[in-house]
Design an enzyme around this catalytic site. Structure first.
Site, short mmCIF file in Angstrom:
data_model
loop_
_atom_site.label_atom_id
_atom_site.label_comp_id
_atom_site.label_asym_id
_atom_site.label_seq_id
_atom_site.Cartn_x
_atom_site.Cartn_y
_atom_site.Cartn_z
N GLU A 87 -16.15 -23.91 -64.94
CA GLU A 87 -16.36 -23.49 -63.64
C GLU A 87 -17.75 -23.41 -63.18
OE1 GLU A 87 -13.99 -19.53 -63.65
OE2 GLU A 87 -12.18 -20.75 -62.84
N GLU A 118 -6.57 -23.47 -85.91
CA GLU A 118 -7.65 -22.44 -85.87
C GLU A 118 -8.00 -22.07 -87.48
OE1 GLU A 118 -5.84 -17.96 -85.68
OE2 GLU A 118 -5.63 -19.18 -83.89
#
Length: 305
Positions: A87, A118
């Protein structure tokens, strides 16, 4: 049997006493419970404000010298980092390389769960190496429970390369030690749904990232007052926003604002400088460049004899 790390003691994994009858609540009671619990995110941000300020100062100083800001995470934490990074270009007209999100599993993990990825600290370290991170950069490792191997691997690799390291987690330091330059602890307590850190932990992480990236861009001069003067004018909504910013700050008519915006090459910051100083686009851009794109400083400079 595989040696699995015990995490039940972590704040983010504990049982919330306020929601032990979660499956017996009516819908209004359910929403009320969420609302009450989410209020803790505001307290958590307030308690971490000094560390957040340190991270803003460190990142803005790095970026002003050509460095980059990286967010690293897995699962929800990784997705939030990628979202915040994505963004920045439309909001602040930044180069996509300036703020980057790194998620375990890459782009595919954004839309499909890849939680097993992960567990590799080596992969985290390799992600840092692939992006050629240096001492100029800032790396923010995001892990709600603070134990994610991928994130620790990335932070350790970044530290070895001399980068400034920041940790963002939702557990107290006495539960998980993370050795970094800036340690941000966002303590929202146990989740309504035990262990589901996409809830309060995810919400408070999004809030913290909003503050961090916006604070950095303010420091970099990409904001004038509370207007996003470096907005990327790439669609009709953003074109309208650009015109409104010019109208509000200059008192020009909409038609005049449109003409000014077109003359500036749809660069709001430059358009404002041109209007207030009378400079042409080339001279105005040169003045901005001389002051690292900071409109307010450039304006002050133009007033000096």
């Amino acid at each position: 049997m595989e040696n699995i790390q015990q995490r039940g003691h972590l704040l983010t994994e504990q049982i919330n006493p306020n929601s032990q009858n979660l499956d017996q609540l009516n819908t209004v009671e359910l929403v009320t419970l969420f609302n009450n619990e989410d209020a803790q995110t505001l307290t958590a941000i307030s308690q971490a404000k000094l560390e957040l300020a340190q991270a803003i100062d460190a990142a803005s100083a790095a970026l002003s010298k050509g460095g980059r800001l990286f967010y690293v995470g897995a699962g929800t934490s990784g997705r939030l980092g990628v979202l915040d990074a994505a963004e920045c270009p439309p909001t602040f007209c930044t180069d996509p390389d300036m703020v980057q999100g790194i998620i375990a599993g890459g782009a595919a993990a954004l839309i499909r769960s890849s939680e097993n990825l992960e567990d590799s600290s080596q992969d985290g370290g390799e992600a840092i190496a692939q992006r050629k991170i240096t001492e100029k950069d800032v790396v923010v490792g995001i892990s709600a429970g603070g134990t994610t191997p991928y994130v620790h691997g990335a932070l350790n690799a970044a530290k070895q390369r001399g980068a400034t390291t920041v940790a963002m987690s939702c557990v107290p330091a006495e539960q998980v030690l993370i050795i970094v330059d800036i340690d941000i602890r966002l303590l929202t307590g146990p989740e309504i749904l035990a262990g589901s850190t996409r809830l309060k932990a995810g919400t408070v992480t999004k809030m913290a990232l909003n503050i961090l990236s916006t604070g950095v861009m303010v420091k970099l001069g990409k904001v004038y007052g509370n207007r996003m003067i470096d907005v990327s004018v790439t669609n009709s909504k953003l074109y309208d926003r650009a015109l409104r910013i010019l109208e509000e700050l200059t008192e020009l008519s909409r038609q005049e604002a449109a003409q000014l915006l077109d003359r500036s090459g749809k660069r709001v910051k430059l358009a404002l400088l041109m209007h207030w100083t009378g400079l042409d686009p080339e001279a105005g851009q040169s003045l901005l460049d001389n002051h690292h794109g900071n409109l307010r400083v450039a304006l002050e400079s133009s007033k000096k004899p």
